[in-house]
Design an enzyme around this catalytic site. Structure first.
Site, PDB file in Angstrom:
ATOM      1  N   CYS A 154     -82.958   4.255  14.325  1.00  0.00           N
ATOM      2  CA  CYS A 154     -82.584   3.908  15.704  1.00  0.00           C
ATOM      3  C   CYS A 154     -83.063   2.500  16.069  1.00  0.00           C
ATOM      4  O   CYS A 154     -83.204   2.177  17.253  1.00  0.00           O
ATOM      5  CB  CYS A 154     -83.163   4.911  16.689  1.00  0.00           C
ATOM      6  SG  CYS A 154     -82.299   6.474  16.688  1.00  0.00           S
ATOM      7  N   LYS A 172     -93.916   9.574   4.939  1.00  0.00           N
ATOM      8  CA  LYS A 172     -93.770  10.638   5.937  1.00  0.00           C
ATOM      9  C   LYS A 172     -94.749  11.789   5.681  1.00  0.00           C
ATOM     10  O   LYS A 172     -95.329  12.345   6.611  1.00  0.00           O
ATOM     11  CB  LYS A 172     -92.335  11.169   5.912  1.00  0.00           C
ATOM     12  CG  LYS A 172     -91.289  10.097   6.131  1.00  0.00           C
ATOM     13  CD  LYS A 172     -91.455   9.438   7.464  1.00  0.00           C
ATOM     14  CE  LYS A 172     -90.433   8.343   7.684  1.00  0.00           C
ATOM     15  NZ  LYS A 172     -90.602   7.677   8.975  1.00  0.00           N
ATOM     16  N   ARG A 229     -83.726  12.217   3.443  1.00  0.00           N
ATOM     17  CA  ARG A 229     -84.777  13.224   3.599  1.00  0.00           C
ATOM     18  C   ARG A 229     -84.122  14.595   3.788  1.00  0.00           C
ATOM     19  O   ARG A 229     -83.056  14.699   4.378  1.00  0.00           O
ATOM     20  CB  ARG A 229     -85.655  12.918   4.818  1.00  0.00           C
ATOM     21  CG  ARG A 229     -86.639  11.805   4.588  1.00  0.00           C
ATOM     22  CD  ARG A 229     -87.586  11.643   5.756  1.00  0.00           C
ATOM     23  NE  ARG A 229     -86.928  11.166   6.953  1.00  0.00           N
ATOM     24  CZ  ARG A 229     -86.513  11.919   7.948  1.00  0.00           C
ATOM     25  NH1 ARG A 229     -86.730  13.222   7.938  1.00  0.00           N
ATOM     26  NH2 ARG A 229     -85.909  11.398   8.990  1.00  0.00           N
ATOM     27  N   HIS A 279     -94.953   8.110  14.639  1.00  0.00           N
ATOM     28  CA  HIS A 279     -93.760   7.483  14.074  1.00  0.00           C
ATOM     29  C   HIS A 279     -93.388   6.293  14.961  1.00  0.00           C
ATOM     30  O   HIS A 279     -92.437   6.358  15.733  1.00  0.00           O
ATOM     31  CB  HIS A 279     -92.631   8.537  14.056  1.00  0.00           C
ATOM     32  CG  HIS A 279     -91.441   8.155  13.246  1.00  0.00           C
ATOM     33  ND1 HIS A 279     -90.216   8.737  13.426  1.00  0.00           N
ATOM     34  CD2 HIS A 279     -91.275   7.272  12.238  1.00  0.00           C
ATOM     35  CE1 HIS A 279     -89.354   8.229  12.572  1.00  0.00           C
ATOM     36  NE2 HIS A 279     -89.973   7.332  11.840  1.00  0.00           N
ATOM     37  N   TYR A 323     -85.814  10.518  -3.655  1.00  0.00           N
ATOM     38  CA  TYR A 323     -85.442   9.646  -2.541  1.00  0.00           C
ATOM     39  C   TYR A 323     -86.553   9.415  -1.508  1.00  0.00           C
ATOM     40  O   TYR A 323     -87.162  10.371  -1.027  1.00  0.00           O
ATOM     41  CB  TYR A 323     -84.214  10.205  -1.798  1.00  0.00           C
ATOM     42  CG  TYR A 323     -83.604   9.123  -0.962  1.00  0.00           C
ATOM     43  CD1 TYR A 323     -82.714   8.230  -1.521  1.00  0.00           C
ATOM     44  CD2 TYR A 323     -84.000   8.935   0.348  1.00  0.00           C
ATOM     45  CE1 TYR A 323     -82.219   7.181  -0.785  1.00  0.00           C
ATOM     46  CE2 TYR A 323     -83.502   7.887   1.093  1.00  0.00           C
ATOM     47  CZ  TYR A 323     -82.610   7.010   0.520  1.00  0.00           C
ATOM     48  OH  TYR A 323     -82.123   5.967   1.247  1.00  0.00           O
ATOM     49  N   ARG A 334     -81.185   1.631   1.641  1.00  0.00           N
ATOM     50  CA  ARG A 334     -82.448   1.036   2.099  1.00  0.00           C
ATOM     51  C   ARG A 334     -82.838  -0.216   1.333  1.00  0.00           C
ATOM     52  O   ARG A 334     -82.423  -0.412   0.193  1.00  0.00           O
ATOM     53  CB  ARG A 334     -83.581   2.059   1.902  1.00  0.00           C
ATOM     54  CG  ARG A 334     -83.395   3.388   2.603  1.00  0.00           C
ATOM     55  CD  ARG A 334     -83.706   3.291   4.055  1.00  0.00           C
ATOM     56  NE  ARG A 334     -83.508   4.552   4.737  1.00  0.00           N
ATOM     57  CZ  ARG A 334     -84.342   5.006   5.688  1.00  0.00           C
ATOM     58  NH1 ARG A 334     -85.404   4.327   6.040  1.00  0.00           N
ATOM     59  NH2 ARG A 334     -84.074   6.141   6.302  1.00  0.00           N
ATOM     60  N   SER A 361     -85.653   8.128  13.481  1.00  0.00           N
ATOM     61  CA  SER A 361     -85.238   7.427  12.268  1.00  0.00           C
ATOM     62  C   SER A 361     -83.881   6.754  12.476  1.00  0.00           C
ATOM     63  O   SER A 361     -82.976   7.345  13.071  1.00  0.00           O
ATOM     64  CB  SER A 361     -85.114   8.428  11.123  1.00  0.00           C
ATOM     65  OG  SER A 361     -86.300   9.162  11.009  1.00  0.00           O
ATOM     66  N   ASP A 391     -92.683   1.269  11.222  1.00  0.00           N
ATOM     67  CA  ASP A 391     -92.362   2.704  11.132  1.00  0.00           C
ATOM     68  C   ASP A 391     -93.499   3.636  11.544  1.00  0.00           C
ATOM     69  O   ASP A 391     -93.247   4.677  12.117  1.00  0.00           O
ATOM     70  CB  ASP A 391     -91.933   3.042   9.691  1.00  0.00           C
ATOM     71  CG  ASP A 391     -91.205   4.370   9.587  1.00  0.00           C
ATOM     72  OD1 ASP A 391     -90.392   4.678  10.472  1.00  0.00           O
ATOM     73  OD2 ASP A 391     -91.461   5.114   8.628  1.00  0.00           O
TER      74      ASP A 391
HETATM   75  C1  OXD Z   1     -87.246   7.739   8.341  1.00  0.00           C
HETATM   76  C2  OXD Z   1     -87.715   6.587   7.539  1.00  0.00           C
HETATM   77  O1  OXD Z   1     -86.413   8.505   7.862  1.00  0.00           O
HETATM   78  O2  OXD Z   1     -88.487   5.790   8.065  1.00  0.00           O
HETATM   79  O3  OXD Z   1     -87.705   7.880   9.475  1.00  0.00           O
HETATM   80  O4  OXD Z   1     -87.336   6.474   6.359  1.00  0.00           O
HETATM   81 MN    MN Z   2     -89.186   6.429   9.987  1.00  0.00          MN
END
Ligand code: OXD
Ligand code: MN
Length: 650
Positions: free
Chosen positions: A315, A271, A112, A291, A262, A433, A313, A338
């Site tokens: 974590c 998001k 991102r 989130h 991406y 991912r 993100s 998420d």
């Molecule tokens: C983030 C995702 O970046 O979930 O938080 O992809």
């Molecule tokens: Mn996320």
């Protein structure tokens, strides 16, 4: 044949270019296999509601695609897209698994891009609090309507020449849920279409619903872009990193994203819609777009509760949402990993849905030992991005060392031969991912698609805090909990462009995702406290504390069930907590450590060092002063004064 170019009065719901487009529109161009002379290669214009039709028309005029493909979400359509992408070299089949694919992005397009993400409002202060003079704001980027218009015009004019424009109708949340919302993404990327089919409910029935109701939808325009020079460096992953921009216009429920294919930049339901635009809709309608993962947890007595948890993100939200508890008798079920959309129902119960339909999880670190459930989920019908490839047609990433036969050869995420133990760079990109259907998760919760959502009993905040922050503490009450969320900090990860392991402020794990002024967001959270409501208890957790010699003090993963056990006992009113300056922590011996294989230094794990907390409170105060200023709600300022006093009195 009906007039398919139906002129609508369009009530300010079009994008900037709609006005021009409408002037050009001729009422009699009605061939349903053509739109403005451009072939519709798949789908039927008659299935578009007038509003969708107009949105497509406007963007055809702007982007000038060669073809239009209206997506129906079928298996057959997906197979064709996969074939196209394979031919273009965008994806490689992974014959070791069932219907799995690997995409390698342009190395300049792997995460991102927070610095290129903007919210567009008339007044800057609607988007971001005014930072202190001379200080750079960190709580989002603002763009004026005219600058947005220019940015779009410069980038999108003719950007789809030679390409197919896909029209992707999708629902965030189960189609039958009153909590769900609909979007239409226009994109020139088949990778985005295939990923949106996994991550959202996508297809013809969404168009039918829009047709039947005439409803509004969130407008999502995306193009991978063509660099200003016109030269596309890697045709297998076209993008325009120099001019990438992600724009949101909450007043018109509109998203425009250019230059990146991406994840969070291009799968606009995630998001951009579910969090940034979602949070603005939630503010207007009185609910919360967060989130957060959502999990169901059943204790050994058979009592089930649901917990939502906000971590930044990368974590460990996916790991917690799919945890295999080490404590006997516990069962975890996954609702989402998420995003949570949460609303108090008429009985005052907070209820949540997961608006997504898949998991776009970070691959490195996922293994049989860290997340066996994810491992049982991802090897079917999955689109991997930027992981490494093995010579037996499988995938590899850091964390799979023990699960990958020694004799297979590895090709890294850039397509270069890579040798274990020799190459210093990671085989998989740290932000690589898996994009996989949620329904494949063996522990998906039976209520994960329930239209009413699931009842939330507790909210967790957390982050990567190597020092000073105890394993778990409970907020004193809702307001203090809101303060705890506002004060969250965490080590930077590879999910965005930040480098190094700096501790960043990441309030509510939403810093990159606020759709409006953070001060107003805090007010909105505070306003949830109403007498008729049963407010969930709020906790802060930290699985990542390290000892002085740099080792993790807590084993994490399945052992985190011990922390959840303590949290559930608190929800049941058990007297197992003691007050500290920062909140309630477990009374000694109240954390169930029975059967824990390694010894844990509880003293260090729960230590609340006065010096550290003085600095922490100072850092929070500085952050609030510099970043939030006059927009900080009085109640949060009061909470800060209270905690400061308690820390001083420690
Ligand atoms: C983030 C995702 O970046 O979930 O938080 O992809
Ligand atoms: Mn996320």
């Amino acid at each position: 044949m009906p007039d398919l170019v139906t002129k609508t009065e369009n009530s300010g719901y079009s994008n900037e270019f709609g006005r021009v487009a409408r002037k050009l529109s001729s009422p009699n161009v009605g061939l349903f296999r053509q739109l403005r002379g451009i072939s519709v290669v798949s789908g039927d214009l008659r299935n578009l509601s007038p509003k969708v039709r107009l949105y497509v028309e406007e963007n055809v005029d702007l982007c000038k695609p060669d073809n239009i493909h209206i997506c129906d979400g079928t298996e057959e359509e997906n197979d064709n897209l996969l074939k196209i992408m394979q031919k273009q070299g965008t994806i490689i089949p992974l014959p070791k698994y069932e219907n799995c694919w690997l995409a390698r992005t342009n190395p300049a397009d792997t995460a991102r891009v927070e610095s290129k993400t903007f919210i567009c409002t008339e007044n800057k202060s609607d988007t971001i609090p005014t930072p202190k003079e001379g200080v750079k704001g960190q709580l989002g980027n603002w763009i004026s309507p005219s600058d947005m218009q220019d940015a779009v015009k410069q980038r999108f004019t003719g950007c789809m020449k030679g390409r197919t424009m896909y029209v992707v109708p999708f629902s965030m949340g189960p189609l039958t849920s009153p909590l769900s919302k609909i979007g239409v993404e226009i994109t020139d990327s088949p990778y985005v279409v295939a990923s949106m089919r996994i991550m959202t409910r996508m297809g013809r029935n969404i168009l039918d619903k829009l047709q039947a109701t005439g409803d509004e939808f969130v407008k999502c325009l995306h193009s991978v872009g063509v660099p200003a020079t016109g030269f596309v460096e890697s045709p297998e992953w076209p993008c325009d990193p120099e001019r990438t921009i992600i724009l949101h216009k909450p007043a018109q429920n509109e998203i425009v994203s250019y230059g990146s294919g991406y994840g969070g930049n291009s799968l606009l339901g995630k998001k951009c819609f579910a969090l940034r635009i979602g949070s603005t809709i939630a503010k207007r309608e009185g609910w919360l777009a967060e989130h957060m993962l959502i999990l169901g947890i059943t204790n050994p007595q058979g009592k089930k509760r649901y917990i939502a948890a906000a971590f930044p993100s990368a974590c460990g939200k996916t790991n917690l949402a799919m945890m295999t508890p080490s404590l006997p008798g516990y069962k975890i079920q996954c609702v989402g990993d998420d995003i949570a959309w949460m609303r108090f129902d008429s009985n005052g119960q907070l209820r949540a849905i997961n608006p997504e339909n898949g998991f776009f999880g970070v691959a490195p670190g996922t293994s049989r030992s860290s997340n066996p459930i994810a491992m049982d989920t991802v090897f079917r019908n999955t689109l991997f991005t930027n992981v490494a490839l093995t010579s037996d047609g499988g995938v590899y990433w850091e964390g799979l060392e023990n699960e990958t036969p020694k004799d297979v050869k590895i090709t890294d995420w850039r397509g270069q031969a890579w040798v274990r133990g020799q190459d210093k760079t990671p085989a998989a990109h740290p932000n690589s991912r898996f994009c996989t259907p949620a329904k494949q998760c063996p522990i998906i919760d039976p209520a994960w698609e329930h239209p009413d959502g699931v009842p939330i009993s507790a909210i967790l905040f957390g982050g990567r805090r190597p020092a000073g922050v105890p394993l778990v503490y409970e907020a004193r009450n809702w307001r203090h909990g809101v303060f705890v969320g506002a004060s969250m900090r965490s080590e930077a990860t590879a999910a965005a462009e930040h480098k190094g392991k700096v501790i960043m402020h990441d309030p509510f794990a939403m810093r990159p995702f606020f759709g409006y002024n953070f001060g107003k967001y805090l007010e909105h959270w505070l306003s949830m406290e109403q007498p008729s409501r049963q407010l969930p208890k709020i906790f802060h957790v930290n699985w990542f504390r390290k000892s002085n010699d740099g080792k993790f003090l807590w084993p994490g993963f399945g052992e985190n069930s011990r922390v959840l056990d303590w949290i559930l006992r608190r929800l049941d009113g058990e007297d197992c907590a003691q007050e500290t300056a920062i909140g309630y922590v477990p009374k000694s011996n109240s954390l169930n450590l029975e059967g824990l294989k390694e010894s844990v230094d509880l003293q260090q794990l729960f230590d609340i060092p006065k010096d550290f907390w003085r600095e922490e409170v100072y850092a929070i105060e500085k952050y609030f002063n510099e970043q939030v200023g006059n927009d900080l709600p009085k109640e949060i300022a009061n909470q800060l004064v209270d905690v400061k006093r308690r820390v001083d009195n420690m």
